[in-house]
Write an enzyme that holds these catalytic residues in place. Structure first.
Site, short mmCIF file in Angstrom:
data_model
loop_
_atom_site.label_atom_id
_atom_site.label_comp_id
_atom_site.label_asym_id
_atom_site.label_seq_id
_atom_site.Cartn_x
_atom_site.Cartn_y
_atom_site.Cartn_z
N HIS A 164 -4.00 3.49 0.17
CA HIS A 164 -2.65 4.02 0.40
C HIS A 164 -1.86 4.01 -0.91
O HIS A 164 -2.40 3.69 -1.98
CB HIS A 164 -1.94 3.25 1.52
N CYS A 224 -3.57 -17.14 7.46
CA CYS A 224 -3.38 -15.72 7.81
C CYS A 224 -4.69 -14.98 7.57
O CYS A 224 -5.13 -14.88 6.43
CB CYS A 224 -2.27 -15.07 6.98
N LYS A 243 8.07 -3.11 2.71
CA LYS A 243 6.94 -2.89 1.83
C LYS A 243 6.01 -1.82 2.41
O LYS A 243 5.78 -1.78 3.60
CB LYS A 243 6.17 -4.21 1.69
N CYS A 263 -4.23 -11.99 5.01
CA CYS A 263 -4.15 -12.42 3.61
C CYS A 263 -5.43 -13.14 3.20
O CYS A 263 -5.69 -13.30 2.02
CB CYS A 263 -3.01 -13.40 3.38
N HIS A 305 -2.01 1.03 -3.37
CA HIS A 305 -3.21 0.97 -4.21
C HIS A 305 -3.08 1.97 -5.37
O HIS A 305 -3.39 1.67 -6.51
CB HIS A 305 -4.46 1.33 -3.41
N LYS A 360 -0.32 -0.43 5.10
CA LYS A 360 -1.00 0.24 6.19
C LYS A 360 -0.64 -0.43 7.51
O LYS A 360 -0.39 0.22 8.51
CB LYS A 360 -2.51 0.16 5.94
N CYS A 417 3.10 -15.03 9.19
CA CYS A 417 2.84 -14.69 7.79
C CYS A 417 4.07 -13.95 7.25
O CYS A 417 4.51 -12.98 7.86
CB CYS A 417 1.61 -13.80 7.68
N HIS A 435 2.65 -10.24 6.48
CA HIS A 435 2.12 -9.41 7.57
C HIS A 435 2.87 -9.57 8.89
O HIS A 435 2.63 -8.81 9.82
CB HIS A 435 0.64 -9.71 7.78
ZN LIG Z 1 -0.70 -12.34 5.75
#
Ligand SMILES: [Zn+2]
Length: 507
Positions: free
Chosen positions: A17, A125, A300, A128, A20, A303, A143, A146
């Site tokens: 995405h 997590c 942020k 992560c 990256h 995805k 997290c 996330h």
């Molecule tokens: Zn995480």
């Protein structure tokens, strides 16, 4: 001088995405710029393929983790070419040559006394692949990145004695204020160290998809150590039969996003010290690209949050150069910043098409209109030379300091000055007076030479369009991309080609 620049390796379970793409583009700008300066550059990217998420996804699909990794890695292997990135090697952590070297390094870390057996209990997590310290756990045991609920894990692991590096890491940050850049990220890492370092898991016992711990093959190496080591292992085998570690290690810049700061700024130098290896010169941290989510909040780009701006759509419509330019121009590198399709279109039209593309095309077409395409060799306007000639040194300084957005703004001051020069001089008026022929030659040569210099400086950002432009300005021979040529010289005396429209409006 040798330079070594790396992107993070990308976790193979995600689809590529914009985040990256951003990190690859920034790293590529550094690499291309240094090559222009004649430096010996190695640019590495790749995929991180071990760990729980790949194992779980493969199980669900009824395929082996290796088969899934092979399939997903291919999506990232096409990322560089689509972005027109110039990586020298693409590492995959499931490569047996990497696996073997990870084991060698960890054997050394153990022999040096930095590994011990222990029991881990804490919050984890799975996205992560990170054991969170108490201060990193967000409300509701979630997290912070996330937003998913963390799991409570307990297992007997091998531990890396990170606590043994408390003082040495404090010393590293004290001795080298620019070890982590920008300063805000360095301060964040220092604060983490100052809260006191605890030993961390080196292995996982409940997982099979990973690098086997060489002295205890019931366990696999915790995926982060395996992943971090790619930066060193790749140099050993990127070129068959030629170990390039001594040439390129330590890395000049590890370019990373700020969400993986802890691993790169703390765990990584500690592991290198434990293995008796040099720590990198700099960790260069970029911010998040933010997009408005459904509720209008800026978040942020990720995805898993479902707010993806597709870089490939932009590339298909406008070309890779336009995406490269926009991301480094819109968001000041190192900070968080908002990106949007509207913002992209505005920059594309006002800056790429208008400021730069139009400057180039009107300069070239005036040479064709008034001089049959021939640029005379003349002295150049000293006032313009005084603005354009110092740009190269400033840009080089800014790139060396890990500031590609600032360097781009420096180049843009040159673009703006040349546009102003066209308006001030009004070559179309001078052309009406045959007595002012020499004056017209000076203006046209200054303009074409100025366009050549800014194109040269912009080459790392806009590799395809500037290469075409430089070829147009020097059709007889191979375009000169070298940094030494980034000065007004007034050395022409030949015909230039006509210029294809550089940044056409998208349909
Ligand atoms: Zn995480």
């Amino acid at each position: 001088m040798s330079r070594y620049v790396t992107t993070p390796i990308f976790y193979v379970n995600a689809a590529p995405h914009l985040g990256h793409a951003y990190t690859v583009i920034a790293s590529d700008v550094l690499a291309r710029h240094w090559r222009q300066r004649g430096e010996d550059v190695f640019f590495l990217t790749g995929t991180d393929e071990h760990g729980e998420p790949v194992a779980l996804a493969a199980e669900k699909l009824g395929v082996t983790p290796q088969a899934l990794a092979d399939q997903n890695a291919a999506r990232f292997q096409t990322l560089g070419p689509r972005l027109n990135a110039s990586e020298d090697f693409f590492i995959r952590t499931s490569d047996p040559r990497h696996v073997q070297r990870v084991q060698e390094v960890l054997e050394r870390v153990k022999a040096n006394g930095y590994v011990e057996k222990g029991t881990y209990e804490g919050w984890y997590c799975p996205r992560c692949a990170d054991f969170k310290t108490e201060s990193e756990v967000a409300e509701g045991n979630r997290c912070p990145i996330h937003k998913i609920e963390l799991t409570r894990e307990q297992e007997d692991n091998w531990f890396f004695k990170l606590s043994a590096f408390q003082e040495r890491l404090e010393q590293l940050f004290a001795d080298r204020p620019d070890f982590v850049m920008p300063p805000r990220s360095a301060n964040e890492a220092k604060a983490f160290i100052e809260r006191g370092l605890h030993d961390v898991s080196l292995s996982r016992s409940k997982l099979r998809w990973g690098v086997p711990v060489p002295w205890d093959t019931d366990q696999v190496v915790y995926v982060w150590w395996d992943a971090l080591l790619n930066y060193v292992t790749a140099l050993a085998f990127a070129e068959e039969g030629n170990d390039q570690t001594d040439t390129y290690w330590p890395a000049t810049f590890h370019v990373i996003g700020k969400d993986i700061l802890k691993f790169h700024a703390i765990y990584w130098p500690a592991l290198l010290m434990a293995a008796g290896l040099e720590v990198p010169d700099h960790i260069l941290v970029h911010g998040f690209l933010l997009m408005k989510d459904a509720s209008g909040e800026e978040t942020k780009m990720s995805k898993s949050l479902g707010n993806v701006l597709d870089p490939f759509e932009i590339i298909d419509k406008y070309g890779a150069d336009a995406l490269r330019f926009y991301l480094l121009r819109e968001v000041s590198f190192g900070q968080d910043g908002g990106v949007s399709v509207d913002g992209f279109v505005t920059r594309y039209e006002s800056e790429l098409a208008n400021d730069f593309g139009n400057l180039a095309s009107r300069s070239v077409s005036m040479v064709h209109r008034y001089r049959d395409g021939v640029v005379k060799s003349t002295s150049v306007d000293p006032e313009i030379a005084a603005i354009i000639d110092p740009l190269a040194a400033t840009v080089a300084e800014q790139i060396d300091a890990g500031a590609p957005s600032a360097a781009l703004e420096t180049i843009w001051t040159g673009v703006r000055r040349l546009n102003q020069y066209v308006e001030e001089q009004a070559p179309w008026a001078i052309a009406k007076d045959p007595e002012r022929a020499d004056e017209l030659d000076t203006v046209l040569t200054t303009l074409i030479d100025g366009v050549r210099v800014v194109a040269l400086l912009l080459y790392p950002y806009l590799p395809a369009s500037t290469a075409a432009l430089l070829q147009t300005l020097n059709p007889g021979s191979e375009a000169d991309f070298s940094y030494d040529a980034a000065k007004l010289r007034g050395e022409f005396g030949f015909a230039i080609d006509k210029l294809e429209p550089m940044f056409p409006k998208a349909i």
